[in-house]
Design an enzyme around this catalytic site. Structure first.
Site, PDB file in Angstrom:
ATOM      1  N   GLU A  11       0.819  -1.222   0.000  1.00  0.00           N
ATOM      2  CA  GLU A  11       0.000   0.000   0.000  1.00  0.00           C
ATOM      3  C   GLU A  11       0.849   1.267   0.000  1.00  0.00           C
ATOM      4  OE1 GLU A  11      -2.471  -3.367   1.174  1.00  0.00           O
ATOM      5  OE2 GLU A  11      -0.540  -2.614   1.939  1.00  0.00           O
ATOM      6  N   HIS A  39     -10.856  -5.680   8.317  1.00  0.00           N
ATOM      7  CA  HIS A  39     -11.719  -5.619   7.146  1.00  0.00           C
ATOM      8  C   HIS A  39     -12.952  -4.748   7.398  1.00  0.00           C
ATOM      9  CE1 HIS A  39      -9.383  -9.291   6.593  1.00  0.00           C
ATOM     10  NE2 HIS A  39      -9.634  -9.215   5.297  1.00  0.00           N
TER      11      HIS A  39
END
Length: 361
Positions: free
Chosen positions: A83, A152
């Site tokens: 990322e 998540h």
């Protein structure tokens, strides 16, 4: 690649690569986002889309489905699972005249890129006295309601709204999913675009031609931008419910239940967390004299806290009761079977409404 068990697939009109849906269509929230990116890419060759599994797979939630086939691997492509590298590359591309739209796959997956976002993306415009602009969109699927485990289902908006230099948006309707993402891509400054995961496969009927009419052939916004503007989702006279992203639908459900009991609740969809629309929220609260802020994130030092503070400062003499909050609890996101107890629901909201000091002392 990370996947969620039993992730539903979008039931939207099938379109071949290059085919353009138009007119009045019933589409999903996810499809609205896909169309927004496709239209922006068609209008401006500088717009590129990339991230983990967004190309061949079309994204974990299939939001980028078909973009690689339509525009080629140079315009929509997969990246390594890094990322920080995604944001670093996007920053360099934006400096050099491109308009990257990157996906972080899941909310908590963006944390490895946080240093890049806060130290460079948010500050470069100020550091260069406005000489360098970053037209960069960071798409982050966020919040709960899908039965996912920790990492998540984070509601991470507080980190981004606290960082000067970032625009932070979160849509709650199919129409806004399209319009707000187009506005984000058209912006000359970096935007953190928070997409409520549990809304991806919600559906609504929209006029795509009318939505597209707000943008020029080059991709710029021809109509007033949604950035910095809240929306009145439901009119009411007794109290104001203020929500954003995944909590708007819950607030509307609570208002509908309250109406059956004879109480009229107004619902405001904040939409733009930064810049914040003080004018709309202030006017709404002054019109009812009572307010509740609803959000999935933990309440301590949160976006909900900021909204309450701004209301208290601007509406103090119009308030008939203290402003209340209905939020997630101050704990890490719970296991899937427990999230229904964690997330703000209709009953918790109506309990808060009952506590708004309705009786005259």
């Amino acid at each position: 690649m990370t996947t969620i068990a039993q992730t539903p697939q979008p039931a939207t009109p099938a379109a071949q690569p290059g085919e353009r849906l138009s007119g009045v269509q019933t589409i999903t929230f996810a499809k609205a986002l896909t169309l927004a990116m496709a239209d922006a890419m068609a209008a401006d060759p500088a717009v590129v889309v990339f991230g983990e599994d967004v190309g061949t797979l079309g994204g974990v939630f299939r939001v980028t489905d078909g973009l690689t086939q339509q525009f080629g691997e140079e315009r929509c492509f997969d990246t390594p699972l890094a990322e920080s590298g995604i944001i670093g590359m996007a920053t360099g591309m934006a400096i050099n005249g491109m308009r990257p739209v990157v996906e972080m796959q899941f909310d908590a997956f963006a944390y490895p890129a946080f240093e890049q976002i806060t130290s460079h993306v948010a500050k470069l415009g100020n550091r260069t006295r406005g000489q360098v602009r970053l037209p960069l969109v960071i798409r982050i699927p966020y919040a709960g309601g899908i039965g996912g485990v920790e990492h998540h289902c984070d509601s991470s908006e507080a980190y981004y709204v606290h960082t000067p230099g970032l625009t932070v948006l979160t849509p709650s309707t199919v129409a806004d999913a399209y319009v707000m993402l187009r506005d984000a891509i058209a912006s000359a400054d970096p935007v953190v675009f928070l997409e409520p995961k549990k809304l991806y496969f919600s559906k609504d009927t929209v006029d795509l031609d009318a939505l597209r009419a707000g943008y020029s052939e080059g991709g710029g916004a021809a109509a007033p931008s949604t950035i910095g503007h809240a929306a009145i989702a439901r009119h009411g006279t007794d109290a104001t419910l203020i929500a954003y992203g995944p909590s708007v639908a819950v607030a509307l459900a609570a208002a509908e239940t309250a109406a059956q009991e004879g109480r009229s609740l107004q619902v405001i969809d904040v939409r733009s967390l930064v810049p914040f629309d003080d004018e709309t929220i202030t006017a709404a609260v002054k019109s009812t004299g009572r307010a509740i802020v609803i959000a999935e994130a933990p309440g301590f030092a949160s976006m909900a806290s900021e909204i309450v503070a701004r209301i208290q400062e601007r509406c103090f003499h119009a308030l008939a009761a203290p402003v209340l909050r209905v939020t997630g609890f101050d704990i890490p996101y719970p296991a899937p079977k427990l999230e229904k107890y964690y997330l703000p629901g209709v009953d918790r909201i109506l309990d808060a409404v009952d506590n708004l000091q309705w009786e005259t002392p």
